[in-house]
Scaffold this motif. Structure first.
Motif, PDB file in Angstrom:
ATOM      1  N   ARG A 299       0.799  -1.208   0.000  1.00 48.36           N
ATOM      2  CA  ARG A 299       0.000   0.000   0.000  1.00 48.36           C
ATOM      3  C   ARG A 299       0.841   1.271   0.000  1.00 48.36           C
TER       4      ARG A 299
ATOM      5  N   SER B 164      -8.981  -0.146  -1.174  1.00 46.45           N
ATOM      6  CA  SER B 164      -8.459   0.135   0.171  1.00 46.45           C
ATOM      7  C   SER B 164      -9.341  -0.493   1.237  1.00 46.45           C
TER       8      SER B 164
ATOM      9  N   ALA C 138      -2.997   4.364   3.608  1.00 42.13           N
ATOM     10  CA  ALA C 138      -2.428   3.971   2.327  1.00 42.13           C
ATOM     11  C   ALA C 138      -1.444   5.038   1.876  1.00 42.13           C
TER      12      ALA C 138
ATOM     13  N   ASP D 283     -13.304   5.217  -0.291  1.00 42.33           N
ATOM     14  CA  ASP D 283     -12.737   4.524  -1.436  1.00 42.33           C
ATOM     15  C   ASP D 283     -13.449   3.199  -1.591  1.00 42.33           C
TER      16      ASP D 283
END
Lengths: 548, 304
Positions: free
Chosen positions: A236, A407, A264, A402
């Motif tokens: 990530r 994510s 992230a 998201d």
């Protein structure tokens, strides 16, 4: 170091090496009799992770032959389980090898504990799905595989257990592999990125830690060798930057830092960031930690950021990279795993917790219920305990989200029942409708900040409980303070959301004996109007002291 | 180091980041949080993590020590020094009526003694100050029933734990909603192992109580069991203490904490000893062996 004995010299070398090991989280799922607890007991035992007193405590107990340790007892913890002989909850286990450290989420196999399996899978990088070689792919195994896929576990390891009971027959292994592969193919876009099949016997230890001579036809790695070699974390660090602000740190007038765990991506001083849902932008001034300032930080580090500009950022906001921002929405499509005894009620008010932000939300409709064994989409108007479905959700306040597929942190949420406080459902965002950019105040002739500076508060929706006199006093006190306070007699959730988003302090009131307040998911008993004012200040809704 | 390795956290960095996230969540979502500080190595690591979580701001909650009156003197001195050095408010709560009545594990049994001096004192202390969230340094790898404990461990109005009715915890989302009178215990070190804790103390150079380091100490020697002489009433008739090079593996009350023979007088030696250890750390605590599942029973009643 010259004074240290030889054995401590080697320990220092070990410590240096150990400190560089990484960590793999994996979950296990299996049917009641698949031997899941035995498999974990075997992993712990064969990697020498069990202390002697713990071994002693299980000697002569359990259901194995005399003289054979029942390794399942090492992990079956609670009294109720010992009495019922099944695993009813998620148990976390820890062991390590020379290669890496492991956290196991050992989850129950019984259908009625599907929610616990989802819990275990939510943080796992790898899932072990156990299949009994004698029984093949049962409904239960399909259910487990489906939940694992739904929760986005990137590596799925199908362990075909009890091979000793089918004569270590390659044909049995291949048939199960074929059946399971066909099932994974049916999952479509949910199909895990990496799938492995390993024939094992947890009871005898074949292929669990050590490779075995009993199955010369199998040339792949043992289960532990696989666990040691798959990538430990979701990659990530190269994803778009996301950090949910957990807390604003203000130790003195000169320092204002935004504390949170990077969900992230990577961040460096000088990088541009955007705060959501406000869309205000700034640049990172410094990355502050107890151990000194950092020149870069990446997921999943916990850090504190300071910004170049004094923009209004508070708990619940998300800092993102402006060129690849999250979607700001009040309408989203999500998969839900229902976890509560009380079934889902459409159009009822739930609390939705997404990262560090808690908002009110309603489920507007159920698109379909997923039969996780057959993968059929069934029409449904509700979801019951352990039910899984795709739903439309509308939140009162905006969220910056998201898709779960990109994510797991900023794409997930839980629903909380505001009456019982139970965690009612786990949600994975599939799609979100962006709200029209710039709530009129953001880019209009008067900015939210200007309104906040005049009124000395940000917009908020304040739910009061208590005697009518209490609500009256609160409304009066806020008005006298100069607040733009509104207490509509009747208003829809949408109207109240729009008013609070535009900067107003919106009050609602429920008659009750005891006085309490709920704001943005914070709930507290309130003794006096002064205490309520203080509460609103603590939660960054009211600014500073009253103006006169 | 490869480019990929530069963006992969080590296990300790991961655990640290997770614990800091938990500390910040609780401090931001609860009105009255407190950190239970037991002076042991786990608590001391938890205290360091709290410093890190809120730096450069001070720790935004007080520390609470439940003092049974049977703690080693070195522990009390260390406690006061640590609280002062991190600049945190230190509260101490004792079940004074029970202490005044002479409660001790010999006169009662260890179960009833713990019940009064630890569990009851803890519940009274939390009630007295109105704390609704209490951090504890417990780890899931300590004991079987702890393995199933949530990070946010929900307690009813009587402070009791219901293992069959725990809230699911997914991702890093914690449900912090409670009704008035209810509370939670929070375990930021849930995913740490004993080895992780020692590694971290070593890596971060965190001070710990001297009792963890081996040195010549007077002990009552009963076979393999070494009993510190702090509380003379544990002695049997005619029993004389002997000097033994020894240390404590976990810090409890002096009458119920056995020492171990050891030469480990440095952190690396302690870790080396731990790696060769065959017994889990609670094996030297008398209380867990009262009966099968005794920790679970204590926890149901409100024990940490």
């Amino acid at each position: 170091m010259a004074t240290l004995a030889p054995n401590t010299f080697s320990i220092e070398a070990y410590l240096a090496e150990d400190s560089s090991r990484d960590l793999l989280r994996f979950s296990t799922a299996g049917s009641v009799d698949d031997g899941k607890s035995t498999l974990i007991g075997r992993l712990l035992y064969d990697t020498k992770s069990v202390y002697e007193d713990n071994l002693k405590s299980i000697e002569g107990k359990g259901t194995t032959a005399p003289g054979v340790l029942d390794l399942a007892l090492l992990t079956d913890g609670l009294r109720a389980e010992r009495e019922q002989g099944i695993t009813i909850d998620v148990a976390y286990r820890y062991f390590s090898t020379e290669r890496r450290k492991f956290i196991i989420a050992d989850t129950p196999g019984h259908e009625q504990y599907t929610r616990n399996m989802a819990t275990g899978a939510s943080t796992a990088s790898l899932a072990i799905v156990l299949v009994d070689a004698r029984k093949g792919v049962l409904i239960q195994s399909r259910r487990h595989a489906c939940i694992t896929a739904l929760l986005g576990v990137p590596h799925v390891l199908v362990a075909i257990n009890k091979m000793d009971l089918v004569g270590y027959d390659e044909g049995v292994f291949e048939a199960i592999r074929r059946d399971f592969t066909a099932f994974f193919d049916e999952l479509g876009e949910l199909k895990p990125a990496n799938i492995y099949f390993v024939p094992v016997s947890a009871l005898t230890g074949d292929n669990v830690v050590h490779s075995t001579l009993a199955m010369p036809w199998y040339h792949g790695p043992s289960l532990l060798q696989l666990l040691e070699s798959v990538p430990a974390a979701d990659a990530r660090a190269d994803a778009p930057f996301r950090l949910a602000v957990q807390r604003v740190l203000r130790p003195n007038l000169d320092f204002r830092g935004f504390a949170g765990q990077i969900a992230a991506g990577t961040i460096r001083p000088g990088d541009a960031i955007m705060a959501l849902p406000s869309r205000r932008t700034s640049k990172v001034k410094s990355i502050v930690t107890f151990d000194g300032e950092l020149q870069q930080a990446y997921a999943p580090q916990s850090v504190t950021l300071t910004l170049e500009d004094e923009i209004d950022v508070s708990r619940g906001d998300i800092l993102v990279s402006p060129e690849s921002a999250s979607v700001v929405t009040t309408n989203l499509t999500a998969s839900l795993v229902w976890m509560d005894q009380n079934p889902l009620e459409l159009n009822r008010r739930y609390l939705l917790k997404h990262t560090s932000r808690t908002v009110h939300a309603q489920v507007k409709s159920v698109g379909y219920r997923l039969d996780i064994a057959t993968l059929e989409h069934q029409p449904a108007s509700t979801l019951t305990l352990n039910g899984i479905g795709v739903v439309e959700i509308e939140s009162v306040q905006p969220l910056a989200v998201d898709r779960y597929a990109s994510s797991r942190i900023t794409g997930s949420f839980v629903l909380i029942d505001p009456v019982t406080n139970a965690t009612a459902a786990a949600g994975m965002i599939r799609d979100a409708v962006p709200v029209a950019t710039g709530l009129r105040s953001a880019s209009g002739p008067v900015s939210l900040e200007e309104r906040a500076n005049r009124w000395r508060h940000s917009g908020a929706y304040v739910e009061l409980s208590g005697p009518v006199a209490f609500a009256d006093d609160v409304e009066r006190a806020l008005f006298v303070r100069g607040a733009a306070v509104l207490r509509p007699d009747t208003a829809s959730a949408e109207t109240m959301a729009a008013m609070s988003a535009a900067g107003a302090l919106v009050l609602t009131h429920t008659v009750a004996e005891t006085q309490s307040v709920t704001v943005a998911g914070h709930h507290a008993a309130i003794a006096s109007v002064d205490e309520l004012i203080k509460f609103l200040e603590v939660h960054d809704i009211l600014i500073g002291d009253s103006i006169h | 180091m490869s480019a990929a390795a530069a963006t992969t956290l080590t296990h300790l960095e991961l655990l640290e980041a997770e614990s800091i996230h938990i500390l910040r969540e609780v401090a931001s979502e609860f009105e009255r949080p407190v950190m239970l500080y037991s002076i042991g190595k786990d608590s001391t690591v938890m205290l360091r993590l709290a410093q890190k979580a809120f730096y450069p701001a001070p720790i935004p909650f007080p520390l609470l020590h439940i003092d049974t009156g049977f703690k080693f003197r070195e522990m009390i001195d260390f406690r006061d020094k640590m609280a002062a050095s991190v600049g945190a408010e230190l509260l101490v709560w004792r079940n004074e009526p029970a202490i005044a009545a002479g409660t001790n594990p010999i006169a009662l049994d260890t179960k009833r003694c713990c019940g009064l001096l630890k569990t009851q004192a803890l519940l009274d202390g939390l009630n007295h100050y109105g704390f609704n969230a209490a951090f504890g340094g417990a780890r899931r790898d300590e004991e079987k029933s702890r393995a199933k404990e949530r990070i946010y461990s929900f307690r009813d109005k009587a402070g009791q734990w219901d293992p069959k009715n725990q809230r699911p915890e997914l991702w890093n989302l914690y449900n912090s909603r409670i009704h008035p009178g209810e509370s939670i215990r929070v375990f930021p070190l849930s995913n740490w192992t004993e080895m992780d804790v020692w590694q971290y103390i070593y890596q971060e150079n965190i001070p710990i109580v001297d009792l963890y380091y081996a040195k010549e100490r007077p002990m009552y020697v009963r076979g393999e069991t070494l009993l510190p002489i702090e509380q003379s009433f544990v002695a049997r008739l005619g029993e004389k203490p002997q000097m033994v090079k020894s240390r404590l593996r976990s810090l409890g009350c002096s009458p119920c904490t056995g020492a171990i023979r050891s030469d480990a007088d440095t952190l690396p030696k302690i870790i080396a000893e731990l790696m060769g250890f065959k017994e889990s750390e609670r094996a030297n605590r008398v209380i867990d062996h009262d009966q099968e599942g005794s920790m679970e029973l204590k926890k149901r009643e409100g024990y940490f």
